[in-house]
Design a protein around this motif. Structure first.
Motif, PDB file in Angstrom:
ATOM      1  N   TYR A 332       0.831  -1.211   0.000  1.00  9.55           N
ATOM      2  CA  TYR A 332       0.000   0.000   0.000  1.00  9.55           C
ATOM      3  C   TYR A 332       0.865   1.261   0.000  1.00  9.55           C
ATOM      4  O   TYR A 332       0.524   2.260  -0.642  1.00  9.55           O
ATOM      5  CB  TYR A 332      -0.927  -0.001   1.213  1.00  9.55           C
ATOM      6  N   TYR A 358      -9.010   7.153   1.195  1.00  6.19           N
ATOM      7  CA  TYR A 358      -8.663   5.742   1.332  1.00  6.19           C
ATOM      8  C   TYR A 358      -9.922   4.954   1.663  1.00  6.19           C
ATOM      9  O   TYR A 358     -10.672   5.320   2.572  1.00  6.19           O
ATOM     10  CB  TYR A 358      -7.613   5.549   2.441  1.00  6.19           C
ATOM     11  N   THR A 363      -6.977  -0.425   4.678  1.00  5.94           N
ATOM     12  CA  THR A 363      -6.360   0.905   4.785  1.00  5.94           C
ATOM     13  C   THR A 363      -6.753   1.613   6.082  1.00  5.94           C
ATOM     14  O   THR A 363      -6.240   2.699   6.352  1.00  5.94           O
ATOM     15  CB  THR A 363      -6.745   1.782   3.588  1.00  5.94           C
ATOM     16  N   LEU A 370       0.120   6.304   4.692  1.00  4.49           N
ATOM     17  CA  LEU A 370      -0.192   6.344   3.266  1.00  4.49           C
ATOM     18  C   LEU A 370      -0.092   7.766   2.724  1.00  4.49           C
ATOM     19  O   LEU A 370       0.393   7.989   1.611  1.00  4.49           O
ATOM     20  CB  LEU A 370      -1.586   5.772   3.009  1.00  4.49           C
ATOM     21  N   VAL A 418      -6.840   3.627  -3.007  1.00  2.08           N
ATOM     22  CA  VAL A 418      -5.981   4.728  -2.583  1.00  2.08           C
ATOM     23  C   VAL A 418      -6.085   5.783  -3.672  1.00  2.08           C
ATOM     24  O   VAL A 418      -5.791   5.505  -4.843  1.00  2.08           O
ATOM     25  CB  VAL A 418      -4.517   4.275  -2.411  1.00  2.08           C
ATOM     26  N   THR A 435      -5.375   0.617  -6.769  1.00  5.09           N
ATOM     27  CA  THR A 435      -5.724  -0.450  -5.850  1.00  5.09           C
ATOM     28  C   THR A 435      -4.670  -1.535  -5.934  1.00  5.09           C
ATOM     29  O   THR A 435      -3.729  -1.436  -6.730  1.00  5.09           O
ATOM     30  CB  THR A 435      -7.122  -1.015  -6.168  1.00  5.09           C
TER      31      THR A 435
END
Length: 533
Positions: A332, A358, A363, A370, A418, A435
């Motif tokens: 991620y 997200y 997540t 992230l 994301v 993704t």
């Protein structure tokens, strides 16, 4: 009190070593950076390692250090450190950025003055017993009233600019990632790179080594430099095409050059070594007594504070919570970083706002890491190795970038996503979403209104075009004619007959002439190249 063993595999000042010796609970072991056997033996019980970039701290070396908690790098360069392996092991990696900025800036000024007054040739002449009677041949150039062009207005660039203003020079600066509002001294004029090189009598380079700056001063740009100009490079050897610079000097188009860094170090094969119009020093820009003292004391105190849990200054790797599965999170992080890189590539103007979104259970709880990873991807093309998971938010804030969390940025059928939308200085908005496939492989699934699905890795060509017949054939013919292999082709379109966006994965980047030929096609709206992974 716990006892920590610190291995020092570099030269530090005696004052800084005494700090370690006098500190209760700390044991100092000094080894030579060239004695790998002794270093490995010392690391078996070490809690911290202090070294410069002449020590390769790879995964193999880390495996010999089961108790290692901190790696302290003297200087800003992080090359040669297996940061991912260290992070996975919970090892803190820290450096000392900006400490040597004054030393580096003053060295650039030293070289500039030596060039302008032909000091090296005058010194050598007198040393060899010759008193130069031809004063006209030895006449120098004063800095007052001349124009200086600074490429890269970071810490070192600002120091050089300030000093040169006091000489009475006119100062131009090129830095695509700052605005006029970011410059405190309004006597410094922000201009394009082309205008800078065509106007400057002296050009001084102060940029990080990144994909964007590699070969920045190529043959074409050097030919645009003002006739009789002088070039100073104390930043990184990869920035300047040495063969092109040597040719310009030999032909007399440029009056001189001064270098402290080279494409290959030591520069055994450089065409610039030995030219009468070149001053060359052996990468000593930050080698001063004061810088050595400041670097030594700073890295020692940083390591002590980190081991004691008192402070974590200049830590460059992401701090994960205990028990977090790094292997599960890393895909991620890579996806978010790749999205940031795409956003930078597509941005024609500086980014002013970043909105992140997200989705999905995996997540949850990863908003901060992230977001930091996305900012790292967005800023790495600007700052190179100087940006990391810790300082990316700070650098974004320094550039006036606002970061917010949002929901429903664009419609998407993916449950795990994301995504980010950036707003540029001119108001344009760019959206990229991705993704993971099987929770491992990153995929970009949408860019603006274009639905796509491709792996963002390797040499990528992003091409915006008009939706008309023959585009695929013409691009394919251009590539085939020039021996360029297309590994994958992905096209999305918003509406039939409107615009399309195509992402090609190539085995190698397009040469400049082929890239220019592609951009010249009547159906091409814009094109960008980027290397990811």
């Amino acid at each position: 009190m716990a006892e920590f063993q610190i291995v020092v595999a570099t030269d530090l000042t005696e004052e800084s070593l005494n700090i370690l010796r006098d500190m209760d609970g700390f044991k100092l072991t000094a080894v030579s950076p060239t004695n790998l056997t002794a270093l490995r033996e010392a690391l078996k019980t070490a809690h911290a390692l202090i070294a410069r970039d002449d020590v390769l701290v790879d995964a193999a070396l880390l495996n010999t250090a089961p108790n290692l908690k901190v790696i302290g790098r003297v200087g800003a360069n992080l090359g040669g450190i297996a940061i991912d392996s260290a992070t996975e092991r919970g090892i803190i990696v820290m450096n000392t950025p900006g400490v040597n900025a004054i030393a580096a800036g003053e060295h650039a000024l030293t070289l500039m003055l030596a060039l302008s007054r032909k000091l090296i040739s005058a010194h050598n002449s007198l040393k060899e017993g010759y008193w130069l009677l031809d004063r006209k041949r030895q006449a120098g150039t004063q800095l007052h009233g001349k124009t200086l062009g600074i490429v890269g207005l970071g810490r070192v660039g600002q120091i050089v600019a300030t000093r040169c203003l006091s000489f009475g020079m006119n100062v131009l600066a090129y830095d695509p990632y700052i605005t006029e509002d970011d410059i405190a001294d309004k006597r410094i004029a922000l201009v394009s790179l082309r205008e800078l090189v065509t106007r400057a009598d002296f050009v001084s380079i102060h940029v990080s080594a990144t994909n964007e700056t590699r070969g920045l001063f190529n043959e074409a740009l050097i030919k645009q430099m003002k006739a009789g100009a002088r070039l100073i490079n104390t930043s990184h050897g990869s920035v300047v095409d040495e063969a092109a610079l040597a040719a310009a000097l030999k032909e007399g188009r440029l009056a001189g050059a001064a270098l402290d860094v080279y494409q290959e170090e030591p520069p055994y094969n450089s065409p610039l070594i030995g030219l009468d119009s070149v001053i060359h020093t052996p990468h000593i820009g930050d080698n001063t007594v004061e810088a050595a003292q400041d670097l030594s004391i700073q890295i020692v105190t940083q390591v002590i504070d980190a081991l004691n849990g008192d402070d974590y200054r200049n830590v460059v790797n992401m701090p994960f919570m205990p028990g977090l599965d790094f292997d599960a999170v890393r895909p991620y992080l890579r996806l978010a970083e790749y999205i940031g890189t795409f956003l930078h590539t597509l941005s024609r103007y500086p980014v002013r706002r970043v909105a992140v979104e997200y989705r999905g259970e995996e997540t949850a709880g990863l908003v901060k890491p992230l977001t930091v990873a996305l900012l790292k991807g967005l800023l790495t093309p600007v700052h190179g190795d100087n940006v990391n998971y810790i300082n990316a938010p700070v650098l974004a804030n320094e550039r006036g970038v606002q970061v917010t969390q949002a929901k429903g940025l664009k419609a998407s059928e993916y449950a795990a996503l994301v995504a980010s939308m950036v707003t540029l200085e001119d108001g344009e908005q760019i959206y990229v979403a991705g993704t993971l496939l099987d929770r491992r492989e990153p995929h970009i699934v949408q860019i603006n209104d274009y639905r796509m699905n491709f792996v963002p890795e390797g040499h990528l060509l992003i091409m915006g075009s008009f939706d008309q017949p023959g585009v695929i054939g013409k691009v394919g013919t251009l590539m085939a004619t020039n021996g360029i292999n297309i590994a994958s082709w992905h096209t999305g379109r918003a509406t039939p007959g409107g615009h399309t966006l195509t992402v090609l994965t190539l085995d190698e980047p397009l040469p400049e002439d082929i890239y220019a030929a592609l951009c010249a096609q009547e159906f091409v709206r814009h094109a960008h190249q980027v290397k990811i992974g």
